[in-house]
Design a protein around this motif. Structure first.
Motif, PDB file in Angstrom:
ATOM      1  N   ALA A 136      49.952  38.285  33.727  1.00 48.91           N
ATOM      2  CA  ALA A 136      49.014  38.099  34.830  1.00 48.91           C
ATOM      3  C   ALA A 136      49.581  38.615  36.147  1.00 48.91           C
ATOM      4  O   ALA A 136      48.834  39.023  37.045  1.00 48.91           O
ATOM      5  CB  ALA A 136      48.645  36.624  34.973  1.00 48.91           C
ATOM      6  N   ILE A 137      50.901  38.621  36.261  1.00 51.08           N
ATOM      7  CA  ILE A 137      51.531  39.136  37.486  1.00 51.08           C
ATOM      8  C   ILE A 137      51.210  40.610  37.647  1.00 51.08           C
ATOM      9  O   ILE A 137      50.770  41.059  38.710  1.00 51.08           O
ATOM     10  CB  ILE A 137      53.057  38.920  37.431  1.00 51.08           C
ATOM     11  CG1 ILE A 137      53.387  37.431  37.408  1.00 51.08           C
ATOM     12  CG2 ILE A 137      53.739  39.613  38.616  1.00 51.08           C
ATOM     13  CD1 ILE A 137      54.841  37.135  37.082  1.00 51.08           C
ATOM     14  N   LEU A 138      51.431  41.378  36.574  1.00 52.85           N
ATOM     15  CA  LEU A 138      51.169  42.817  36.643  1.00 52.85           C
ATOM     16  C   LEU A 138      49.670  43.097  36.714  1.00 52.85           C
ATOM     17  O   LEU A 138      49.242  44.000  37.447  1.00 52.85           O
ATOM     18  CB  LEU A 138      51.786  43.523  35.437  1.00 52.85           C
ATOM     19  CG  LEU A 138      51.567  45.048  35.364  1.00 52.85           C
ATOM     20  CD1 LEU A 138      52.043  45.729  36.642  1.00 52.85           C
ATOM     21  CD2 LEU A 138      52.278  45.621  34.141  1.00 52.85           C
ATOM     22  N   THR A 139      48.875  42.343  35.982  1.00 52.42           N
ATOM     23  CA  THR A 139      47.425  42.542  36.027  1.00 52.42           C
ATOM     24  C   THR A 139      46.902  42.363  37.449  1.00 52.42           C
ATOM     25  O   THR A 139      46.075  43.153  37.929  1.00 52.42           O
ATOM     26  CB  THR A 139      46.706  41.551  35.090  1.00 52.42           C
ATOM     27  OG1 THR A 139      47.134  41.775  33.745  1.00 52.42           O
ATOM     28  CG2 THR A 139      45.199  41.731  35.165  1.00 52.42           C
ATOM     29  N   SER A 140      47.409  41.351  38.136  1.00 51.26           N
ATOM     30  CA  SER A 140      46.999  41.113  39.521  1.00 51.26           C
ATOM     31  C   SER A 140      47.403  42.271  40.424  1.00 51.26           C
ATOM     32  O   SER A 140      46.635  42.700  41.294  1.00 51.26           O
ATOM     33  CB  SER A 140      47.626  39.813  40.024  1.00 51.26           C
ATOM     34  OG  SER A 140      47.295  39.578  41.378  1.00 51.26           O
ATOM     35  N   ILE A 141      48.612  42.795  40.198  1.00 51.85           N
ATOM     36  CA  ILE A 141      49.082  43.934  40.991  1.00 51.85           C
ATOM     37  C   ILE A 141      48.161  45.140  40.792  1.00 51.85           C
ATOM     38  O   ILE A 141      47.781  45.820  41.752  1.00 51.85           O
ATOM     39  CB  ILE A 141      50.528  44.301  40.602  1.00 51.85           C
ATOM     40  CG1 ILE A 141      51.497  43.220  41.076  1.00 51.85           C
ATOM     41  CG2 ILE A 141      50.928  45.670  41.174  1.00 51.85           C
ATOM     42  CD1 ILE A 141      52.914  43.396  40.576  1.00 51.85           C
ATOM     43  N   LEU A 142      47.790  45.396  39.542  1.00 52.51           N
ATOM     44  CA  LEU A 142      46.927  46.539  39.243  1.00 52.51           C
ATOM     45  C   LEU A 142      45.525  46.346  39.802  1.00 52.51           C
ATOM     46  O   LEU A 142      44.926  47.289  40.339  1.00 52.51           O
ATOM     47  CB  LEU A 142      46.856  46.755  37.727  1.00 52.51           C
ATOM     48  CG  LEU A 142      48.145  47.208  37.049  1.00 52.51           C
ATOM     49  CD1 LEU A 142      47.960  47.273  35.548  1.00 52.51           C
ATOM     50  CD2 LEU A 142      48.610  48.561  37.587  1.00 52.51           C
ATOM     51  N   GLU A 143      45.003  45.139  39.707  1.00 53.74           N
ATOM     52  CA  GLU A 143      43.652  44.884  40.210  1.00 53.74           C
ATOM     53  C   GLU A 143      43.602  44.989  41.732  1.00 53.74           C
ATOM     54  O   GLU A 143      42.661  45.578  42.294  1.00 53.74           O
ATOM     55  CB  GLU A 143      43.189  43.496  39.755  1.00 53.74           C
ATOM     56  CG  GLU A 143      42.892  43.421  38.263  1.00 53.74           C
ATOM     57  CD  GLU A 143      42.534  42.032  37.791  1.00 53.74           C
ATOM     58  OE1 GLU A 143      41.957  41.900  36.693  1.00 53.74           O
ATOM     59  OE2 GLU A 143      42.832  41.055  38.529  1.00 53.74           O
ATOM     60  N   ALA A 153      42.776  51.774  36.912  1.00 53.83           N
ATOM     61  CA  ALA A 153      42.924  51.286  35.546  1.00 53.83           C
ATOM     62  C   ALA A 153      41.564  50.786  35.088  1.00 53.83           C
ATOM     63  O   ALA A 153      41.008  49.862  35.685  1.00 53.83           O
ATOM     64  CB  ALA A 153      43.949  50.162  35.486  1.00 53.83           C
ATOM     65  N   ASP A 154      41.012  51.415  34.063  1.00 53.88           N
ATOM     66  CA  ASP A 154      39.689  51.029  33.585  1.00 53.88           C
ATOM     67  C   ASP A 154      39.677  49.585  33.097  1.00 53.88           C
ATOM     68  O   ASP A 154      38.676  48.886  33.221  1.00 53.88           O
ATOM     69  CB  ASP A 154      39.240  51.970  32.461  1.00 53.88           C
ATOM     70  CG  ASP A 154      39.029  53.391  32.973  1.00 53.88           C
ATOM     71  OD1 ASP A 154      38.681  53.547  34.162  1.00 53.88           O
ATOM     72  OD2 ASP A 154      39.222  54.335  32.188  1.00 53.88           O
ATOM     73  N   ASP A 155      40.786  49.164  32.521  1.00 51.72           N
ATOM     74  CA  ASP A 155      40.933  47.781  32.078  1.00 51.72           C
ATOM     75  C   ASP A 155      42.347  47.346  32.443  1.00 51.72           C
ATOM     76  O   ASP A 155      43.312  47.735  31.786  1.00 51.72           O
ATOM     77  CB  ASP A 155      40.712  47.674  30.565  1.00 51.72           C
ATOM     78  CG  ASP A 155      40.627  46.226  30.079  1.00 51.72           C
ATOM     79  OD1 ASP A 155      41.481  45.414  30.507  1.00 51.72           O
ATOM     80  OD2 ASP A 155      39.734  45.906  29.282  1.00 51.72           O
ATOM     81  N   ALA A 156      42.464  46.553  33.483  1.00 50.83           N
ATOM     82  CA  ALA A 156      43.784  46.172  34.003  1.00 50.83           C
ATOM     83  C   ALA A 156      44.613  45.404  32.979  1.00 50.83           C
ATOM     84  O   ALA A 156      45.833  45.546  32.927  1.00 50.83           O
ATOM     85  CB  ALA A 156      43.637  45.345  35.282  1.00 50.83           C
ATOM     86  N   ARG A 157      43.968  44.590  32.144  1.00 54.41           N
ATOM     87  CA  ARG A 157      44.715  43.812  31.155  1.00 54.41           C
ATOM     88  C   ARG A 157      45.293  44.707  30.067  1.00 54.41           C
ATOM     89  O   ARG A 157      46.431  44.520  29.631  1.00 54.41           O
ATOM     90  CB  ARG A 157      43.813  42.745  30.531  1.00 54.41           C
ATOM     91  CG  ARG A 157      43.440  41.621  31.494  1.00 54.41           C
ATOM     92  CD  ARG A 157      42.654  40.542  30.787  1.00 54.41           C
ATOM     93  NE  ARG A 157      42.314  39.439  31.691  1.00 54.41           N
ATOM     94  CZ  ARG A 157      41.634  38.360  31.338  1.00 54.41           C
ATOM     95  NH1 ARG A 157      41.206  38.232  30.082  1.00 54.41           N
ATOM     96  NH2 ARG A 157      41.373  37.416  32.222  1.00 54.41           N
ATOM     97  N   VAL A 158      44.510  45.675  29.636  1.00 56.86           N
ATOM     98  CA  VAL A 158      45.007  46.617  28.628  1.00 56.86           C
ATOM     99  C   VAL A 158      46.124  47.465  29.214  1.00 56.86           C
ATOM    100  O   VAL A 158      47.158  47.702  28.575  1.00 56.86           O
ATOM    101  CB  VAL A 158      43.869  47.515  28.099  1.00 56.86           C
ATOM    102  CG1 VAL A 158      44.437  48.614  27.209  1.00 56.86           C
ATOM    103  CG2 VAL A 158      42.851  46.688  27.328  1.00 56.86           C
TER     104      VAL A 158
END
Length: 209
Positions: A136-143, A153-158
């Protein structure tokens, strides 16, 4: 009172034994694989009778769960304590942290990712919960970066799982003292990660299509 005092006095020794069990199991699991290791072998490495292990870990599965949970707990704590310049891009901060932290813990990394298949369902859920916290740390950074148009990133979690998988694989092949130093290694992987989520790259692909 005497019995209570005896238990209190033995507690530090018990904690030290548990620590030695973890260390022995970590080495055994990393070298031979969880399935091939017996409690008897771990006990022999620690220097105690097999029955003594059960005072600390009822089963071998409990040792595996403990090692994995400890790894994730320490990883999350280290991220919170990481000291990077405030001006550093969050994505760079994450990449450099992840590489640096995991390179120092090759055995823990191997077990935490390769032995997931050997976890019992409830234990797997517990580990996955902690892994999702880290992801979730990296996902938040990407979002947040996508919202600011720094990343795409079309899908931040992927994208998160793809990036983490790439970075986590480094300890399986990297050896200190080779032709690439740690600093250069971080730079190379940071460049690859940035290219993977670059808005410019996506725009060029759209134009080419």
């Amino acid at each position: 009172m005497a019995t209570h005092a005896a238990k209190t006095a033995s507690r530090p020794k018990g904690l030290e034994t548990a620590k030695r069990v973890r260390k022995a199991a970590l080495k055994r699991f990393a070298n031979a694989g969880y399935a091939a290791v017996s409690m008897r072998e771990i006990a022999a490495d620690v220097g105690v009778r097999p029955g003594a292990l059960y005072n600390h870990f009822p089963t071998k599965q409990d040792i595996l769960k403990d090692l994995m949970l400890s790894h994730m707990s320490e990883l999350l704590a280290a991220w919170e304590m990481a000291d990077f310049p405030d001006t550093m891009d969050p994505l760079e901060r994450f990449v450099r942290f992840h590489i640096g932290y995991h390179l120092e813990r090759a055995d823990e990394v191997f077990i935490s990712y390769m032995e997931l298949r050997n976890l019992e369902p409830d234990n797997f859920k517990a580990i996955e919960t902690e892994r999702r916290r880290y992801e979730a740390i990296l996902t938040s950074i990407l979002e947040e970066g996508a919202a600011a148009r720094r990343y795409k990133a079309d899908d931040a979690r992927v994208a998160t799982r793809a990036i983490i998988a790439m970075l986590t694989g480094i300890p399986t092949w990297y050896r200190e003292g080779g032709r690439i130093g740690k600093g250069e290694l971080e730079d190379l992987y940071l460049t690859m990660v940035r290219k993977a989520v670059s808005p410019e790259r996506t725009d060029r692909q759209t134009e080419a299509g």
